[in-house]
Motif scaffolding. Structure first.
Motif, PDB file in Angstrom:
ATOM      1  N   MET A   1      -6.102  10.402  -7.471  1.00 42.87           N
ATOM      2  CA  MET A   1      -5.651   9.067  -7.097  1.00 42.87           C
ATOM      3  C   MET A   1      -4.167   9.098  -6.725  1.00 42.87           C
ATOM      4  SD  MET A   1      -7.750   6.855  -9.845  1.00 42.87           S
ATOM      5  CE  MET A   1      -7.828   8.049 -11.140  1.00 42.87           C
ATOM      6  N   THR A   2      -3.831   8.373  -5.684  1.00 41.71           N
ATOM      7  CA  THR A   2      -2.457   8.420  -5.191  1.00 41.71           C
ATOM      8  C   THR A   2      -1.801   7.037  -5.166  1.00 41.71           C
ATOM      9  OG1 THR A   2      -3.338   8.238  -2.945  1.00 41.71           O
ATOM     10  CG2 THR A   2      -2.840  10.450  -3.741  1.00 41.71           C
ATOM     11  N   LEU A   3      -2.607   6.004  -5.367  1.00 42.42           N
ATOM     12  CA  LEU A   3      -2.073   4.640  -5.283  1.00 42.42           C
ATOM     13  C   LEU A   3      -2.162   3.969  -6.665  1.00 42.42           C
ATOM     14  CD1 LEU A   3      -1.112   2.236  -3.446  1.00 42.42           C
ATOM     15  CD2 LEU A   3      -3.512   1.672  -3.130  1.00 42.42           C
TER      16      LEU A   3
ATOM     17  N   GLY B   1      -4.869   1.670  -8.766  1.00 42.84           N
ATOM     18  CA  GLY B   1      -4.513   0.274  -8.549  1.00 42.84           C
ATOM     19  C   GLY B   1      -4.467  -0.006  -7.061  1.00 42.84           C
TER      20      GLY B   1
ATOM     21  N   LEU C   1       0.803  -1.236   0.000  1.00 43.07           N
ATOM     22  CA  LEU C   1       0.000   0.000   0.000  1.00 43.07           C
ATOM     23  C   LEU C   1       0.831   1.280   0.000  1.00 43.07           C
ATOM     24  CD1 LEU C   1      -2.757  -1.080   2.569  1.00 43.07           C
ATOM     25  CD2 LEU C   1      -2.935  -1.056   0.073  1.00 43.07           C
TER      26      LEU C   1
ATOM     27  N   GLY D   1     -14.090   8.728   8.772  1.00 45.14           N
ATOM     28  CA  GLY D   1     -13.555   8.651   7.414  1.00 45.14           C
ATOM     29  C   GLY D   1     -12.031   8.612   7.405  1.00 45.14           C
ATOM     30  N   ARG D   2     -11.450   8.505   8.593  1.00 48.32           N
ATOM     31  CA  ARG D   2      -9.995   8.443   8.735  1.00 48.32           C
ATOM     32  C   ARG D   2      -9.672   7.223   9.586  1.00 48.32           C
ATOM     33  NH1 ARG D   2     -11.241  12.004   5.953  1.00 48.32           N
ATOM     34  NH2 ARG D   2     -10.727  14.217   5.973  1.00 48.32           N
ATOM     35  N   LEU D   3      -8.452   6.740   9.454  1.00 49.05           N
ATOM     36  CA  LEU D   3      -8.040   5.614  10.287  1.00 49.05           C
ATOM     37  C   LEU D   3      -7.312   6.121  11.517  1.00 49.05           C
ATOM     38  CD1 LEU D   3      -7.087   3.487   7.247  1.00 49.05           C
ATOM     39  CD2 LEU D   3      -8.702   2.762   9.000  1.00 49.05           C
TER      40      LEU D   3
ATOM     41  N   HIS E   1       1.256  -0.272  -4.658  1.00 50.17           N
ATOM     42  CA  HIS E   1       2.026   0.969  -4.698  1.00 50.17           C
ATOM     43  C   HIS E   1       3.118   0.906  -5.757  1.00 50.17           C
ATOM     44  CE1 HIS E   1       4.220   4.483  -3.479  1.00 50.17           C
ATOM     45  NE2 HIS E   1       5.262   3.789  -3.062  1.00 50.17           N
TER      46      HIS E   1
ATOM     47  N   MET F   1     -11.216   3.807  -5.092  1.00 49.55           N
ATOM     48  CA  MET F   1     -10.638   5.137  -4.964  1.00 49.55           C
ATOM     49  C   MET F   1      -9.453   5.366  -5.880  1.00 49.55           C
ATOM     50  SD  MET F   1     -10.132   5.871  -1.001  1.00 49.55           S
ATOM     51  CE  MET F   1     -11.558   6.188  -0.011  1.00 49.55           C
ATOM     52  N   HIS F   2      -8.681   4.314  -6.092  1.00 44.66           N
ATOM     53  CA  HIS F   2      -7.374   4.509  -6.711  1.00 44.66           C
ATOM     54  C   HIS F   2      -7.228   3.775  -8.031  1.00 44.66           C
ATOM     55  CE1 HIS F   2      -5.780   6.730  -3.333  1.00 44.66           C
ATOM     56  NE2 HIS F   2      -6.261   5.816  -2.511  1.00 44.66           N
TER      57      HIS F   2
ATOM     58  N   TYR G   1       3.041   4.449   1.307  1.00 44.47           N
ATOM     59  CA  TYR G   1       2.994   5.294   2.505  1.00 44.47           C
ATOM     60  C   TYR G   1       1.586   5.275   3.081  1.00 44.47           C
ATOM     61  CZ  TYR G   1       7.603   6.933   1.160  1.00 44.47           C
ATOM     62  OH  TYR G   1       8.932   6.982   0.858  1.00 44.47           O
ATOM     63  N   LEU G   2       1.499   5.034   4.384  1.00 44.73           N
ATOM     64  CA  LEU G   2       0.192   4.923   5.039  1.00 44.73           C
ATOM     65  C   LEU G   2      -0.249   6.287   5.562  1.00 44.73           C
ATOM     66  CD1 LEU G   2       0.795   1.570   6.957  1.00 44.73           C
ATOM     67  CD2 LEU G   2      -0.323   1.913   4.745  1.00 44.73           C
ATOM     68  N   THR G   3      -1.489   6.649   5.244  1.00 45.53           N
ATOM     69  CA  THR G   3      -1.994   7.976   5.601  1.00 45.53           C
ATOM     70  C   THR G   3      -3.297   7.854   6.386  1.00 45.53           C
ATOM     71  OG1 THR G   3      -3.107   7.987   3.465  1.00 45.53           O
ATOM     72  CG2 THR G   3      -0.997   9.137   3.598  1.00 45.53           C
ATOM     73  N   ALA G   4      -3.638   8.899   7.127  1.00 43.93           N
ATOM     74  CA  ALA G   4      -4.844   8.864   7.960  1.00 43.93           C
ATOM     75  C   ALA G   4      -6.079   8.600   7.100  1.00 43.93           C
ATOM     76  CB  ALA G   4      -4.992  10.177   8.721  1.00 43.93           C
ATOM     77  N   CYS G   5      -6.125   9.220   5.938  1.00 38.40           N
ATOM     78  CA  CYS G   5      -7.269   9.007   5.053  1.00 38.40           C
ATOM     79  C   CYS G   5      -6.839   8.121   3.884  1.00 38.40           C
ATOM     80  CB  CYS G   5      -7.784  10.346   4.532  1.00 38.40           C
ATOM     81  SG  CYS G   5      -9.263  10.155   3.531  1.00 38.40           S
ATOM     82  N   PRO G   6      -7.605   7.057   3.595  1.00 42.66           N
ATOM     83  CA  PRO G   6      -7.211   6.151   2.514  1.00 42.66           C
ATOM     84  C   PRO G   6      -7.101   6.836   1.147  1.00 42.66           C
ATOM     85  CG  PRO G   6      -9.036   5.229   3.790  1.00 42.66           C
ATOM     86  CD  PRO G   6      -8.838   6.622   4.281  1.00 42.66           C
ATOM     87  N   THR G   7      -7.683   8.015   0.996  1.00 44.50           N
ATOM     88  CA  THR G   7      -7.600   8.706  -0.295  1.00 44.50           C
ATOM     89  C   THR G   7      -6.188   9.192  -0.612  1.00 44.50           C
ATOM     90  OG1 THR G   7      -8.258  10.736   0.807  1.00 44.50           O
ATOM     91  CG2 THR G   7      -9.973   9.561  -0.387  1.00 44.50           C
ATOM     92  N   ASN G   8      -5.311   9.240   0.400  1.00 47.97           N
ATOM     93  CA  ASN G   8      -3.943   9.724   0.167  1.00 47.97           C
ATOM     94  C   ASN G   8      -2.908   8.607   0.137  1.00 47.97           C
ATOM     95  OD1 ASN G   8      -4.594  12.546   0.160  1.00 47.97           O
ATOM     96  ND2 ASN G   8      -4.974  12.341   2.339  1.00 47.97           N
ATOM     97  N   LEU G   9      -3.398   7.387   0.262  1.00 42.89           N
ATOM     98  CA  LEU G   9      -2.565   6.206   0.375  1.00 42.89           C
ATOM     99  C   LEU G   9      -1.601   6.029  -0.798  1.00 42.89           C
ATOM    100  CD1 LEU G   9      -2.644   3.959   2.475  1.00 42.89           C
ATOM    101  CD2 LEU G   9      -4.278   2.760   1.044  1.00 42.89           C
ATOM    102  N   GLY G  10      -0.493   5.353  -0.552  1.00 42.55           N
ATOM    103  CA  GLY G  10       0.436   5.015  -1.635  1.00 42.55           C
ATOM    104  C   GLY G  10       1.568   6.011  -1.724  1.00 42.55           C
ATOM    105  N   THR G  11       1.446   6.925  -2.675  1.00 44.15           N
ATOM    106  CA  THR G  11       2.484   7.939  -2.837  1.00 44.15           C
ATOM    107  C   THR G  11       2.277   9.090  -1.858  1.00 44.15           C
ATOM    108  OG1 THR G  11       1.101   8.970  -4.496  1.00 44.15           O
ATOM    109  CG2 THR G  11       2.821   7.497  -5.291  1.00 44.15           C
TER     110      THR G  11
ATOM    111  N   TYR H   1      -4.503  -0.294   8.935  1.00 39.43           N
ATOM    112  CA  TYR H   1      -4.591  -0.799   7.561  1.00 39.43           C
ATOM    113  C   TYR H   1      -4.545  -2.325   7.530  1.00 39.43           C
ATOM    114  CZ  TYR H   1      -4.574   3.755   5.357  1.00 39.43           C
ATOM    115  OH  TYR H   1      -4.935   5.009   4.952  1.00 39.43           O
TER     116      TYR H   1
END
Lengths: 357, 168
Positions: free
Chosen positions: A225-227, B108, A159, B83-85, B111, B105-106, A161-171, B91
């Motif tokens: 999209m970030t992932l 893929g 996944l 809406g946040r973890l 990463h 959302m993404h 880089y892990l972020t508080a909100c899944p919308t920012n996940l990945g890069t 994860y």
């Protein structure tokens, strides 16, 4: 350190120009990072937040790229200071609401700003005038690389880089540009453009990010999209889209000039009339009128005026900047009078619309 | 068309897609109001068909009941609300529930892009080690003891230069 001793003046800021700045106001890349083994700021107890903030601040302050920079806790900033930083796009509106346990770092040239304990432990951004996405990405990439040698970031094999909100996940990357699109608005093509850009997976927002109005015909375009895609691919894809939008905006302005000459001159001329003669004017109207004058200036209608001068006017007519300039607190209505005075003063030497014979 | 709750004329027609299946429902105005259909955010067909609270239960069941994160105590309900973890470990805790969402959302689910340098080094090293180990096993199987000894020394060499701690 006093924030105002540190910050560049509005004039210095406005005179710092970049490529395609008749349409692109600024380019920005931000990265979201979190510490391994720490709860995200939204979940962390105050003591955890303070601890993480101190840990991060110390490491950020030690970076070579932050030499001579400004590192402070949000608790040491006044509401007006924070608002001013929002107007310069150094911090988000959300971050302006933060206090103890959150922090801010600015590089000496102010091209790098780092929010500590916003939604994520670190939100680091680089911002430059005009279209310079590759440059801002490289700049912030370096800061991130140097910081990862000092801090252990939460990273997941699959996944990213892990972020508080899944919308920012990945890069964790958000690549964006602030665009001035009065031509497309006047030609009523803006909705088509927004739809097309949205279809390509990008977001279009107003001046101050999520959920804000497109004041002054200013739109922010960013990746959503970030992932699943690399940072450089994201930067390149957005750059291509931006070049197309620039072309559409240029075409729209030319079409206006060719087919709706009088209407165009009417818009710009009235904007000048209002700004140069108003006695009471709020910031919203100011932004919208400056926007039209800015377009006119870029099309050669005010030979004595520069885009830099108008961009400075735009900045100083915003509430916090105006209040800081006046040096005292003023109620909204009083501020509108002072704003009008300031605009008249600044535009005093400017002759009306100069049109080719 | 008649309301499916009572016999009055239906004026509200709903379609919801749940797990790829389209479900339709017709309601009269009163029943719609009673079921909270006027508030689109607070309405789920499952609630209507199976009674209030059903969709929550279904989701919880899908997410493994009231799962909570071992590291920070965050629950699935907390996540739905915020809406946040809660922390990086969430994860893993909520991976099942998050999977579909992340896919939507993404671009893929894998990463591509920057990897912290320390991890990249550790990863390269472990790849190298695995490949050496495989060759060693093969060499032993083929009774090529000379090669096996060489490979064993190489593995020892790798282990003698430990890099920074690999995360996760």
């Amino acid at each position: 350190m006093n924030l105002y001793d540190f910050l560049s003046t509005t004039q210095e800021m406005a005179e710092n120009r970049g490529p395609h700045d008749h349409v692109v106001l600024s380019s920005r890349v931000r990265l979201a990072r979190n510490l391994k083994g720490h709860p995200f700021p939204g979940r962390a107890k105050k003591s955890d937040r303070v601890e993480a903030c101190e840990l991060i601040s110390a490491q950020v302050a030690g970076l070579a790229s932050m030499r001579g920079g400004y590192v402070e806790s949000m608790s040491s900033l006044q509401a007006l200071d924070k608002q001013l930083l929002v107007e310069r796009h150094y911090i988000s509106r959300e971050h302006a609401a933060k206090s103890a346990g959150s922090g801010l770092a600015l590089s000496k040239d102010e091209s790098v700003s780092i929010m500590i304990n916003e939604e994520d432990h670190l939100r680091m951004q680089s911002i430059l005038p005009g279209l310079q996405l590759k440059q801002v990405w490289q700049k912030i990439d370096r800061v991130d690389t140097n910081l990862e040698a000092r801090l252990q970031f939460a990273f997941h094999d699959r996944l990213g880089y892990l972020t508080a909100c899944p919308t920012n996940l990945g890069t964790g990357i958000r690549v964006s540009a602030m665009l001035h699109l009065p031509g497309l608005v006047l030609q009523e093509q803006i909705n088509q453009i927004i739809q097309a850009v949205t279809k390509l997976g990008h977001a279009v927002r107003g001046l101050y990010g999520e959920g804000t109005e497109a004041l002054g015909h200013i739109f922010q375009v960013s990746n959503q999209m970030t992932l699943g895609e690399s940072e450089t691919d994201i930067v390149e894809r957005i750059s291509k889209v931006l070049l197309q939008i620039i072309e559409h905006e240029e075409n729209a302005r030319q079409t206006l000039l060719k087919n709706k000459t009088t209407e165009l001159h009417n818009y710009v001329g009235r904007a000048f009339g209002v700004l140069a003669h108003a006695r009471i004017i709020n910031s919203k109207e100011t932004m919208n009128q400056i926007s039209l004058m800015r377009m006119g200036t870029s099309m050669g209608m005010f030979p004595t005026l520069t885009l830099a001068a108008l961009d400075e006017l735009f900045l100083i007519s915003q509430p916090a900047h105006l209040q800081h300039l006046l040096g005292a607190k003023h109620a909204g209505e009083e501020r509108d009078v002072h704003r009008a005075n300031l605009l008249r003063e600044r535009l005093a030497g400017v002759k009306g619309l100069q049109l080719p014979k | 068309m008649k309301c499916c709750q009572c016999d009055k004329e239906a004026t509200v027609h709903l379609t919801e897609i749940i797990e790829g299946q389209m479900k339709k429902i017709d309601l009269c105005e009163e029943c719609a109001k009673e079921k909270g259909v006027t508030d689109p955010a607070g309405f789920g067909l499952a609630d209507l068909l199976l009674g209030l609270g059903a969709s929550q239960q279904i989701e919880d069941a899908a997410a493994g009941g009231q799962l909570s994160c071992g590291a920070c105590g965050f629950t699935h309900t907390d996540f739905k609300k915020a809406g946040r973890l809660g922390c990086p470990d969430c994860y893993e805790t909520f991976s099942e529930a998050l999977e579909g969402m992340i896919k939507q959302m993404h671009k893929g689910t894998q990463h591509h892009g920057k990897v912290p340098r320390a991890l990249r080094k550790a990863k390269d090293l472990s790849k190298q080690r695995t490949s050496l180990q495989e060759r060693l096993t093969r060499a032993v199987g083929e009774e090529n003891y000379e090669l096996a000894a060489q490979l064993r020394d190489q593995i020892k060499g790798l282990d003698a230069h430990p890099t920074e701690e690999a995360a996760d």
